[in-house]
Design a protein around this motif. Structure first.
Motif, short mmCIF file in Angstrom:
data_model
loop_
_atom_site.label_atom_id
_atom_site.label_comp_id
_atom_site.label_asym_id
_atom_site.label_seq_id
_atom_site.Cartn_x
_atom_site.Cartn_y
_atom_site.Cartn_z
N SER A 1 -5.44 -16.95 -31.04
CA SER A 1 -5.17 -16.45 -29.70
C SER A 1 -4.98 -14.94 -29.77
O SER A 1 -4.56 -14.40 -30.80
CB SER A 1 -3.92 -17.12 -29.15
OG SER A 1 -3.67 -16.73 -27.83
N THR A 3 -3.39 -11.65 -27.35
CA THR A 3 -2.58 -11.30 -26.19
C THR A 3 -3.08 -10.00 -25.59
O THR A 3 -3.15 -8.98 -26.28
CB THR A 3 -1.10 -11.15 -26.57
OG1 THR A 3 -0.66 -12.38 -27.17
CG2 THR A 3 -0.25 -10.85 -25.35
N LYS A 28 -3.92 -15.01 -24.31
CA LYS A 28 -2.63 -15.00 -23.63
C LYS A 28 -2.65 -13.74 -22.77
O LYS A 28 -2.78 -12.63 -23.26
CB LYS A 28 -1.47 -14.95 -24.62
CG LYS A 28 -0.12 -15.03 -23.92
CD LYS A 28 0.98 -15.26 -24.92
CE LYS A 28 1.61 -13.96 -25.30
NZ LYS A 28 2.81 -14.11 -26.14
N LYS A 30 -0.91 -11.24 -20.35
CA LYS A 30 0.35 -10.71 -19.81
C LYS A 30 0.10 -10.27 -18.38
O LYS A 30 -0.88 -9.57 -18.11
CB LYS A 30 0.86 -9.55 -20.65
CG LYS A 30 1.36 -9.98 -22.01
CD LYS A 30 2.09 -8.84 -22.68
CE LYS A 30 2.76 -9.34 -23.92
NZ LYS A 30 4.11 -9.77 -23.70
N ARG A 52 -3.67 -18.58 -21.40
CA ARG A 52 -2.23 -18.78 -21.33
C ARG A 52 -1.66 -17.61 -20.55
O ARG A 52 -2.02 -16.46 -20.80
CB ARG A 52 -1.62 -18.82 -22.73
CG ARG A 52 -2.12 -19.98 -23.54
CD ARG A 52 -1.48 -19.97 -24.93
NE ARG A 52 -1.96 -21.08 -25.70
CZ ARG A 52 -2.91 -20.99 -26.62
NH1 ARG A 52 -3.48 -19.83 -26.89
NH2 ARG A 52 -3.31 -22.05 -27.29
N ASP A 54 1.40 -15.23 -19.51
CA ASP A 54 2.69 -14.73 -19.96
C ASP A 54 3.28 -13.86 -18.85
O ASP A 54 2.89 -12.71 -18.69
CB ASP A 54 2.52 -13.93 -21.25
CG ASP A 54 3.82 -13.42 -21.82
OD1 ASP A 54 4.87 -13.55 -21.15
OD2 ASP A 54 3.79 -12.87 -22.93
#
Length: 69
Positions: A1, A3, A28, A30, A52, A54
């Motif tokens: 993954s 971010t 991920k 943000k 995902r 965040d």
């Protein structure tokens, strides 16, 4: 993954390409409250892997967050 940082939705396409993020099975993302829906929508269009989110406690109202999804 991998971010991603919080960024303007208009910047994500070049960021994905520059960092060759399609090699990862998941991202991920943000997000902040102001741009979350737009950023997720753009990522969903451009990225084929799992996403995902965040939010780092951006929302105090769970119902508002559920409406986003």
């Amino acid at each position: 993954s991998y971010t991603t940082p919080i960024m303007d939705p208009g910047e994500i396409e070049s960021f994905l390409r520059q960092h060759q993020l399609h090699r990862f099975p998941a991202l991920k993302i943000k997000v902040n409250r102001e741009m979350a829906a737009d950023l997720v929508a753009v990522c969903h269009k451009l990225y084929r892997g799992a996403l995902r989110i965040d939010a780092n406690e951006c929302w105090n109202d769970p119902d508002e967050l559920i409406r986003l999804t």
